[in-house]
Design a protein around this motif. Structure first.
Motif, PDB file in Angstrom:
ATOM      1  N   ALA A 142     -43.876  -8.341  42.703  1.00  0.00           N
ATOM      2  CA  ALA A 142     -44.643  -8.646  41.531  1.00  0.00           C
ATOM      3  C   ALA A 142     -44.577 -10.129  41.076  1.00  0.00           C
ATOM      4  CB  ALA A 142     -44.282  -7.709  40.225  1.00  0.00           C
ATOM      5  N   VAL A 143     -43.281 -10.541  40.866  1.00  0.00           N
ATOM      6  CA  VAL A 143     -43.255 -12.120  40.645  1.00  0.00           C
ATOM      7  C   VAL A 143     -43.943 -12.931  41.612  1.00  0.00           C
ATOM      8  CG1 VAL A 143     -41.608 -14.001  40.129  1.00  0.00           C
ATOM      9  CG2 VAL A 143     -41.327 -11.625  39.044  1.00  0.00           C
ATOM     10  N   THR A 144     -43.715 -12.694  42.869  1.00  0.00           N
ATOM     11  CA  THR A 144     -44.184 -13.555  43.784  1.00  0.00           C
ATOM     12  C   THR A 144     -45.996 -13.359  43.413  1.00  0.00           C
ATOM     13  OG1 THR A 144     -42.642 -13.322  45.474  1.00  0.00           O
ATOM     14  CG2 THR A 144     -44.724 -14.176  46.255  1.00  0.00           C
ATOM     15  N   GLY A 145     -46.518 -12.291  43.549  1.00  0.00           N
ATOM     16  CA  GLY A 145     -48.025 -12.024  43.282  1.00  0.00           C
ATOM     17  C   GLY A 145     -48.397 -12.838  42.074  1.00  0.00           C
ATOM     18  N   ILE A 146     -47.573 -12.851  40.984  1.00  0.00           N
ATOM     19  CA  ILE A 146     -48.044 -13.422  39.696  1.00  0.00           C
ATOM     20  C   ILE A 146     -47.832 -15.069  39.803  1.00  0.00           C
ATOM     21  CG2 ILE A 146     -47.245 -13.919  37.276  1.00  0.00           C
ATOM     22  CD1 ILE A 146     -46.163 -10.842  37.275  1.00  0.00           C
ATOM     23  N   VAL A 147     -47.203 -15.417  40.362  1.00  0.00           N
ATOM     24  CA  VAL A 147     -47.034 -16.959  40.735  1.00  0.00           C
ATOM     25  C   VAL A 147     -48.191 -17.445  41.531  1.00  0.00           C
ATOM     26  CG1 VAL A 147     -45.665 -18.771  41.500  1.00  0.00           C
ATOM     27  CG2 VAL A 147     -44.732 -17.001  40.109  1.00  0.00           C
ATOM     28  N   LEU A 148     -48.353 -16.749  42.821  1.00  0.00           N
ATOM     29  CA  LEU A 148     -49.444 -17.097  43.513  1.00  0.00           C
ATOM     30  C   LEU A 148     -50.783 -17.022  42.795  1.00  0.00           C
ATOM     31  CD1 LEU A 148     -47.920 -15.851  46.957  1.00  0.00           C
ATOM     32  CD2 LEU A 148     -47.989 -18.154  46.331  1.00  0.00           C
ATOM     33  N   ALA A 149     -50.973 -15.715  42.233  1.00  0.00           N
ATOM     34  CA  ALA A 149     -52.265 -15.791  41.728  1.00  0.00           C
ATOM     35  C   ALA A 149     -52.658 -16.705  40.567  1.00  0.00           C
ATOM     36  CB  ALA A 149     -52.402 -14.242  41.209  1.00  0.00           C
ATOM     37  N   ALA A 150     -51.672 -16.912  39.713  1.00  0.00           N
ATOM     38  CA  ALA A 150     -51.775 -17.865  38.705  1.00  0.00           C
ATOM     39  C   ALA A 150     -51.998 -19.435  39.260  1.00  0.00           C
ATOM     40  CB  ALA A 150     -50.573 -18.234  37.949  1.00  0.00           C
ATOM     41  N   SER A 151     -51.488 -19.653  40.580  1.00  0.00           N
ATOM     42  CA  SER A 151     -51.775 -21.033  41.169  1.00  0.00           C
ATOM     43  C   SER A 151     -53.257 -21.257  41.343  1.00  0.00           C
ATOM     44  CB  SER A 151     -50.737 -21.116  42.312  1.00  0.00           C
ATOM     45  OG  SER A 151     -51.081 -20.436  43.468  1.00  0.00           O
ATOM     46  N   VAL A 152     -53.938 -20.129  41.840  1.00  0.00           N
ATOM     47  CA  VAL A 152     -55.038 -20.095  42.143  1.00  0.00           C
ATOM     48  C   VAL A 152     -56.017 -20.248  40.888  1.00  0.00           C
ATOM     49  CG1 VAL A 152     -57.021 -18.916  43.627  1.00  0.00           C
ATOM     50  CG2 VAL A 152     -54.794 -18.962  44.296  1.00  0.00           C
ATOM     51  N   VAL A 153     -55.614 -19.587  40.111  1.00  0.00           N
ATOM     52  CA  VAL A 153     -56.423 -19.379  38.764  1.00  0.00           C
ATOM     53  C   VAL A 153     -56.567 -20.920  37.956  1.00  0.00           C
ATOM     54  CG1 VAL A 153     -56.483 -18.796  36.280  1.00  0.00           C
ATOM     55  CG2 VAL A 153     -56.195 -17.189  38.179  1.00  0.00           C
ATOM     56  N   VAL A 154     -55.523 -21.870  38.352  1.00  0.00           N
ATOM     57  CA  VAL A 154     -55.477 -23.204  37.732  1.00  0.00           C
ATOM     58  C   VAL A 154     -56.010 -24.146  38.886  1.00  0.00           C
ATOM     59  CG1 VAL A 154     -53.641 -22.630  36.177  1.00  0.00           C
ATOM     60  CG2 VAL A 154     -53.058 -23.698  38.150  1.00  0.00           C
ATOM     61  N   GLY A 155     -56.133 -23.558  40.205  1.00  0.00           N
ATOM     62  CA  GLY A 155     -56.938 -24.456  41.152  1.00  0.00           C
ATOM     63  C   GLY A 155     -55.866 -25.144  41.866  1.00  0.00           C
ATOM     64  N   LEU A 156     -54.398 -25.154  42.181  1.00  0.00           N
ATOM     65  CA  LEU A 156     -53.736 -25.825  43.038  1.00  0.00           C
ATOM     66  C   LEU A 156     -54.077 -25.546  44.547  1.00  0.00           C
ATOM     67  CD1 LEU A 156     -50.290 -25.442  40.913  1.00  0.00           C
ATOM     68  CD2 LEU A 156     -51.963 -27.131  40.959  1.00  0.00           C
ATOM     69  N   PRO A 157     -53.940 -24.546  45.119  1.00  0.00           N
ATOM     70  CA  PRO A 157     -54.124 -24.416  46.341  1.00  0.00           C
ATOM     71  C   PRO A 157     -55.654 -24.858  47.072  1.00  0.00           C
ATOM     72  CG  PRO A 157     -53.396 -22.110  45.664  1.00  0.00           C
ATOM     73  CD  PRO A 157     -53.706 -23.159  44.355  1.00  0.00           C
ATOM     74  N   GLN A 158     -56.656 -24.782  46.152  1.00  0.00           N
ATOM     75  CA  GLN A 158     -57.904 -25.183  46.564  1.00  0.00           C
ATOM     76  C   GLN A 158     -58.020 -26.680  46.751  1.00  0.00           C
ATOM     77  OE1 GLN A 158     -57.098 -23.205  43.945  1.00  0.00           O
ATOM     78  NE2 GLN A 158     -58.893 -22.031  43.165  1.00  0.00           N
ATOM     79  N   THR A 159     -57.125 -27.416  46.148  1.00  0.00           N
ATOM     80  CA  THR A 159     -57.050 -28.926  46.368  1.00  0.00           C
ATOM     81  C   THR A 159     -56.709 -29.537  47.777  1.00  0.00           C
ATOM     82  OG1 THR A 159     -54.908 -29.151  45.422  1.00  0.00           O
ATOM     83  CG2 THR A 159     -56.923 -29.327  43.787  1.00  0.00           C
ATOM     84  N   GLY A 160     -55.955 -28.612  48.452  1.00  0.00           N
ATOM     85  CA  GLY A 160     -55.506 -28.833  49.854  1.00  0.00           C
ATOM     86  C   GLY A 160     -56.514 -28.448  50.923  1.00  0.00           C
TER      87      GLY A 160
END
Length: 481
Positions: free
Chosen positions: A76-94
């Protein structure tokens, strides 16, 4: 591989990636808060027991080798952290592989949860979220334009959601064909929202207009999503507006929210900018990496092949609703409310710490977070968050046999004053103490009229119609297992 790209869909990709990730965030928060009490080691339907019984039929899941509540919370924690990272746009910059890995991880983690979730995760929107997350993995990153085949696969998904829902209605309850279903639905739906009472009291001719508009949106508009621009964008707008209407009228977890997000796959930057100036993205994109293009084409071919089964289902007079044709929950069939209940029964759970269970004054009601309980309480807006115990109670009141196993254990947990179970409720009338007896009575609920609301300040009127579980002690319930 420029021929594989859709440079006019930057806004669509932003909404799809961040919106789908936002729904995953909500879903994993619900896993953290609800899964251990419902399905954990001491849950109402413990996963270890389910895995022993299923003998490998549970589908792909991390928990096949070992389940523990600690591992579940790590998921659950892993899913929350990864999903939040996409919401703020971090993975999309790579580069494109970064959001691909993130979304495939979200897909795999949530698939692991759904495939052991049993009746508490047996909803069509679980498969919808999984399929959407899988597709989002191949939208690429800001470095490249979105692959056009993935955009079209998203549109195919929206078409299946809307058309499947429309066809299941026309093939199902006659009230959809005579336009009278909304005479009942706002009152009898699984979990009403704060505006549902008001929707129910709209004039009946307007209810017929609502149903007719629903048929147009679900049976005709989906095909316009496949039309050239700007027609496709207009069709997407119609889907968003009608799904927003459903959000206002009830609590259907993330079904309507996610459908609105998916509809943006048909929104072109150029068409959108004519309505909302300045919304079109203007950044230039680099070339699509060959390896990523090959991956997209392979995935596209796979999903096209898997589309045979849901396409055949749409054409079948025996159309299945919310069906998965594979254990990965990819390219499924969707639909909702093929039949409408005409009356609302609710199971009211009560406890007493009196020695004599027949002391009428000693019984106190357990109040659930979302489902109707005390008649003076206005329902809250919970969607897109999903209250799984409350939904289970709605199916229990319908007489679904699959709900009785966990309900007996639920009553046991109340008698034990189990803290994890009590946290799923809005009100524990014993403040953490142990009752001596519990019982479950069935009440017939209806909305109050305008006059009754003004006179009594009660949103509901209820009367007892039966007993589901007579007064029982912990020893009584343990003998039932």
């Amino acid at each position: 591989m420029d021929w594989l790209t859709a440079p006019d869909y930057d806004v669509a990709r932003i909404v799809l990636q961040r919106g789908i990730a936002g729904v995953y965030l909500v879903a994993f928060v619900a896993v953290w808060h609800q899964f251990p009490a419902l399905l954990g080691e001491r849950g109402l339907l413990p996963v270890p027991e389910h895995l022993r019984r299923s003998a490998g039929r549970a589908g792909p899941t991390l928990f096949r080798w070992r389940y523990s509540d600690r591992l579940l919370r790590a998921v659950a924690v892993t899913g929350i952290v990864l999903a939040a990272s996409v919401v703020v746009g971090l993975p999309q910059t790579g580069p494109p592989w970064v959001p691909m890995v993130v979304f495939l991880t979200l897909f795999g983690l949530y698939l692991s949860v759904v495939n052991v979730g049993q009746v508490f995760y047996g909803f069509g929107w679980e498969s919808l979220l999984l399929e959407a997350g899988f597709l989002a993995a191949f939208l690429g990153s800001d470095e490249v334009a979105a692959p056009v085949t993935v955009i079209w696969l998203f549109r195919w998904l929206v078409l299946r959601v809307e058309l499947g829902a429309g066809l299941i209605k026309m093939r199902g309850d006659p009230c959809w064909r005579d336009l009278t279903c909304l005479y009942h639905h706002h009152e009898t739906q699984p979990m009403p929202g704060p505006l549902s009472w008001f929707f129910h009291h709209l004039p009946r001719p307007l209810h017929k207009v609502e149903v007719a508009a629903n048929h147009v949106t679900q049976l005709l508009v989906p095909f316009l999503l496949l039309a050239p621009q700007p027609v496709a964008t207009v069709a997407a707008g119609v889907v968003v507006v009608t799904q927003g209407w459903l959000v206002l009228s009830g609590n259907f977890a993330w079904l309507n929210w996610l459908t609105m997000i998916l509809a943006f796959s048909a929104v072109g930057d150029g068409a959108l900018s004519t309505v909302v100036p300045g919304t079109a993205a203007t950044d230039a994109h680099g070339p699509l990496p060959v390896w990523f293009g090959v991956v997209v084409l392979v995935v596209t071919a796979l999903l096209v092949v898997l589309s045979w089964w849901p396409a055949r289902n749409l054409l079948s007079p025996r159309q299945a609703m919310n069906a998965s044709f594979n254990r990965w929950h990819l390219v499924g069939a969707y639909g909702a409310f093929g039949s409408i209940t005409r009356r609302r029964d609710e199971v009211v759970v009560e406890g007493t710490d009196a020695a004599d269970p027949f002391e009428a004054a000693g019984w106190r009601e357990y109040v659930f977070r979302g489902k109707p309980g005390p008649t003076g309480r206005l329902p809250r807006q919970w969607a897109p968050y999903h209250l799984r115990l409350d939904w289970g109670m709605w199916f229990l009141a319908l007489g679904s046999p699959s709900q009785h196993v966990w309900f007996t254990r639920f009553l046991q947990r109340l008698l034990e004053a189990d803290p994890a179970t009590l946290r799923l409720l809005a009100v524990d009338p014993f403040d953490g103490g142990r009752p001596t007896w519990v019982r479950a009575r069935v009440f017939r609920y209806r909305y109050s009229t305008w006059a009754e609301l003004r006179r009594t300040r009660q949103w509901w009127v209820r009367r007892e119609v039966g007993v589901l579980v007579a007064p029982a002690t912990l020893a009584d319930l343990r003998r039932l297992r």
